[in-house]
Design a protein around this motif. Structure first.
Motif, PDB file in Angstrom:
ATOM      1  N   UNK B  67     -80.401  24.465  59.217  1.00  9.27           N
ATOM      2  CA  UNK B  67     -79.220  25.343  59.198  1.00  9.27           C
ATOM      3  C   UNK B  67     -78.324  25.088  57.988  1.00  9.27           C
ATOM      4  N   UNK B  68     -78.129  23.817  57.678  1.00  6.43           N
ATOM      5  CA  UNK B  68     -77.246  23.480  56.552  1.00  6.43           C
ATOM      6  C   UNK B  68     -77.852  23.973  55.237  1.00  6.43           C
ATOM      7  N   UNK B  69     -79.182  23.814  55.122  1.00  7.79           N
ATOM      8  CA  UNK B  69     -79.835  24.275  53.895  1.00  7.79           C
ATOM      9  C   UNK B  69     -79.744  25.786  53.782  1.00  7.79           C
ATOM     10  N   UNK B  70     -79.943  26.487  54.901  1.00 13.33           N
ATOM     11  CA  UNK B  70     -79.828  27.956  54.887  1.00 13.33           C
ATOM     12  C   UNK B  70     -78.439  28.373  54.383  1.00 13.33           C
ATOM     13  N   UNK B  71     -77.414  27.696  54.876  1.00 18.65           N
ATOM     14  CA  UNK B  71     -76.046  28.023  54.448  1.00 18.65           C
ATOM     15  C   UNK B  71     -75.885  27.752  52.949  1.00 18.65           C
ATOM     16  N   UNK B  72     -76.427  26.636  52.483  1.00 22.16           N
ATOM     17  CA  UNK B  72     -76.311  26.289  51.062  1.00 22.16           C
ATOM     18  C   UNK B  72     -77.080  27.293  50.203  1.00 22.16           C
ATOM     19  N   UNK B  73     -78.210  27.745  50.706  1.00 23.09           N
ATOM     20  CA  UNK B  73     -79.043  28.700  49.972  1.00 23.09           C
ATOM     21  C   UNK B  73     -78.326  30.038  49.827  1.00 23.09           C
ATOM     22  N   UNK B  74     -77.680  30.483  50.910  1.00 26.11           N
ATOM     23  CA  UNK B  74     -76.961  31.756  50.843  1.00 26.11           C
ATOM     24  C   UNK B  74     -75.714  31.630  49.965  1.00 26.11           C
ATOM     25  N   UNK B  75     -75.166  30.416  49.875  1.00 26.74           N
ATOM     26  CA  UNK B  75     -73.977  30.178  49.040  1.00 26.74           C
ATOM     27  C   UNK B  75     -74.368  30.156  47.553  1.00 26.74           C
ATOM     28  N   UNK B  76     -75.398  29.399  47.204  1.00 27.20           N
ATOM     29  CA  UNK B  76     -75.846  29.304  45.811  1.00 27.20           C
ATOM     30  C   UNK B  76     -77.329  28.949  45.819  1.00 27.20           C
ATOM     31  N   UNK B  77     -78.168  29.987  45.713  1.00 27.23           N
ATOM     32  CA  UNK B  77     -79.613  29.796  45.903  1.00 27.23           C
ATOM     33  C   UNK B  77     -80.213  28.928  44.803  1.00 27.23           C
ATOM     34  N   UNK B  78     -79.691  29.027  43.583  1.00 32.75           N
ATOM     35  CA  UNK B  78     -80.250  28.234  42.490  1.00 32.75           C
ATOM     36  C   UNK B  78     -79.968  26.748  42.722  1.00 32.75           C
ATOM     37  N   UNK B  79     -78.723  26.444  43.088  1.00 35.11           N
ATOM     38  CA  UNK B  79     -78.334  25.053  43.300  1.00 35.11           C
ATOM     39  C   UNK B  79     -79.124  24.447  44.467  1.00 35.11           C
ATOM     40  N   UNK B  80     -79.269  25.208  45.539  1.00 34.00           N
ATOM     41  CA  UNK B  80     -79.997  24.709  46.710  1.00 34.00           C
ATOM     42  C   UNK B  80     -81.470  24.469  46.365  1.00 34.00           C
ATOM     43  N   UNK B  81     -82.056  25.371  45.560  1.00 35.86           N
ATOM     44  CA  UNK B  81     -83.468  25.209  45.184  1.00 35.86           C
ATOM     45  C   UNK B  81     -83.646  24.022  44.253  1.00 35.86           C
ATOM     46  N   UNK B  82     -82.685  23.838  43.339  1.00 34.37           N
ATOM     47  CA  UNK B  82     -82.742  22.670  42.445  1.00 34.37           C
ATOM     48  C   UNK B  82     -82.675  21.384  43.251  1.00 34.37           C
ATOM     49  N   UNK B  83     -81.843  21.395  44.301  1.00 29.77           N
ATOM     50  CA  UNK B  83     -81.695  20.189  45.122  1.00 29.77           C
ATOM     51  C   UNK B  83     -83.004  19.843  45.821  1.00 29.77           C
ATOM     52  N   UNK B  84     -83.892  20.860  45.996  1.00 31.09           N
ATOM     53  CA  UNK B  84     -85.220  20.594  46.571  1.00 31.09           C
ATOM     54  C   UNK B  84     -86.187  20.091  45.511  1.00 31.09           C
TER      55      UNK B  84
END
Lengths: 100, 206, 101
Positions: B67-84
């Motif tokens: 859930x937290x990742x989904x929220x981060x992805x919708x907030x800033x998809x590039x940043x969330x993907x980089x974090x992966x």
């Protein structure tokens, strides 16, 4: 993300200019009215970058258009939408294009 | 013997075209001028070959299970993907989520903008005149050509990738996948489901 | 081309050839090193006109746009390109023959 209530929407009209050369404003949206979906911050103007000039920083907005406001009666489904990123110098304030 | 140094490819044996002649000349001039090197070009091709829809599928599957990742992805998809751990370069990415009420589909009417750093190179149809012309006007008809027939009560949101953003669709998680791991779920996430011309695959019937 | 009438979306897919991947790499490296912008490439692609979309493939258009931008940037001259292209064509009749590496 929830759509803003119709009364809260900031409506903008895309300028209908048709200059030659490189612009990133699709022709099919020129003269059409939509509302701000989100503000993306500032970006260098591609109209400068295309000709090797330093890009002036310009706000970029995601604007959402109802199909009926783009295609009129030819719309496939009036309430489906199109979102596009439009640079601020192509946008001017507008009234809601249809009764909410 | 040119073929001694790289694997045989059928396209190497066709008559040299004008565009290929230009490609070889431009490449050799750039190397001679010190702009780039043969090794750098080879490394860039390898990096591009390594990018595939599997990267995007891993991102989507994690959004389905975290859930937290989904929220981060919708907030800033590039940043969330980089974090992966994905190398997105300077890419700006927006994730749009399909629901029971809304179906999203991506197009670039001006050229062929595509989240290539996450999904690899775009399919040929994405660059076609037909897809780029029609998706903004008759998306339902275009989607039906892909075998995707949307119910009347689902709203279609077309995203025209006109400027500095790139887009990825988070398809709906298929029914019957409760308790699945992110790894198993990722196998259901196709390239087309992340462009919006398909749903994620249904789990195989046992 | 958004909104213009067009036929059924073609679903066939071709595998990218080595020369196409090299064009792609030159685009990424050339823009990454600041010799041109993606907008500069798009400007040339658009100036080619609608006919080019029908008569040239995607990477045929891209190598032409990359070359145009590199000449505009002064990375090399048209004279240098012309001589190099003649040298390349003299190596042999196929792409494999014409590549030095």
């Amino acid at each position: 993300m929830a759509m803003p209530a119709v009364t809260d929407r900031t409506y903008l009209r895309v300028r209908a200019d048709m200059p030659p050369g490189h612009v990133r404003t699709p022709a099919y949206l020129r003269g059409k009215t939509g509302w701000v979906e989100r503000d993306l911050g500032v970006f260098p103007n591609p109209e400068d970058l295309a000709y090797r000039h330093k890009g002036r920083m310009i706000p970029l907005l995601r604007v959402r258009f109802a199909m009926k406001d783009v295609w009129g009666s030819a719309a496939e489904r009036p309430d489906d939408t199109i979102d596009a990123e439009i640079y601020a110098h192509w946008l001017e304030p507008a009234e809601a294009p249809h009764a909410p | 013997m040119p073929h001694d140094h790289h694997p045989h490819r059928p396209d190497d044996d066709h008559a040299l075209t004008y565009a290929q002649q230009m490609e070889i000349a431009v490449r050799e001039l750039l190397i001679a001028k010190g702009v780039t090197t043969a090794a750098e070009i080879t490394a860039q091709i390898a990096a591009m070959d390594a990018r595939s829809p599997a990267n995007g599928a891993a991102v989507v599957a994690r959004a389905w299970t975290d859930r937290d990742f989904r929220a981060a992805l919708l907030e800033d998809a590039a940043e969330a993907s980089r974090a992966m751990g994905f190398d997105l370069g300077p890419l700006r990415l927006i994730a749009v989520e399909n629901t029971a009420e809304v179906h999203n589909v991506i197009v670039c009417t001006l050229c062929s903008c595509y989240p290539r750093n996450l999904l690899g190179l775009p399919p040929d149809w994405y660059k076609s005149r037909a897809y780029r012309s029609r998706t903004v006007k008759e998306p339902r008809k275009v989607l039906s050509e892909f075998g995707l027939h949307l119910p009347e009560d689902v709203q279609v949101r077309v995203h025209d990738s006109t400027a500095d953003m790139r887009y990825i669709v988070i398809p709906q998680r298929p029914a019957g996948t409760d308790g699945w791991s992110a790894k198993d779920l990722a196998a259901l996430v196709t390239r087309d489901s992340m462009i919006g011309t398909a749903q994620a695959k249904a789990p195989p019937v046992l | 081309m958004g909104g213009l009438p067009a036929g059924v979306v073609p679903q066939d897919q071709h595998d990218f050839a080595l020369w196409e991947k090299r064009v792609d790499a030159l685009m990424v490296l050339g823009s990454g090193k600041g010799h041109f912008t993606v907008d500069g490439l798009r400007r040339v692609l658009e100036d080619m006109g609608a006919d080019a979309f029908e008569t040239m493939t995607y990477y045929e258009r891209w190598i032409a746009a990359i070359n145009q931008n590199l000449i505009e940037a002064g990375v090399y001259t048209t004279d240098e390109l012309g001589r190099k292209m003649t040298e390349v064509a003299a190596r042999g009749p196929t792409y494999g023959d014409a590549c030095r590496d």
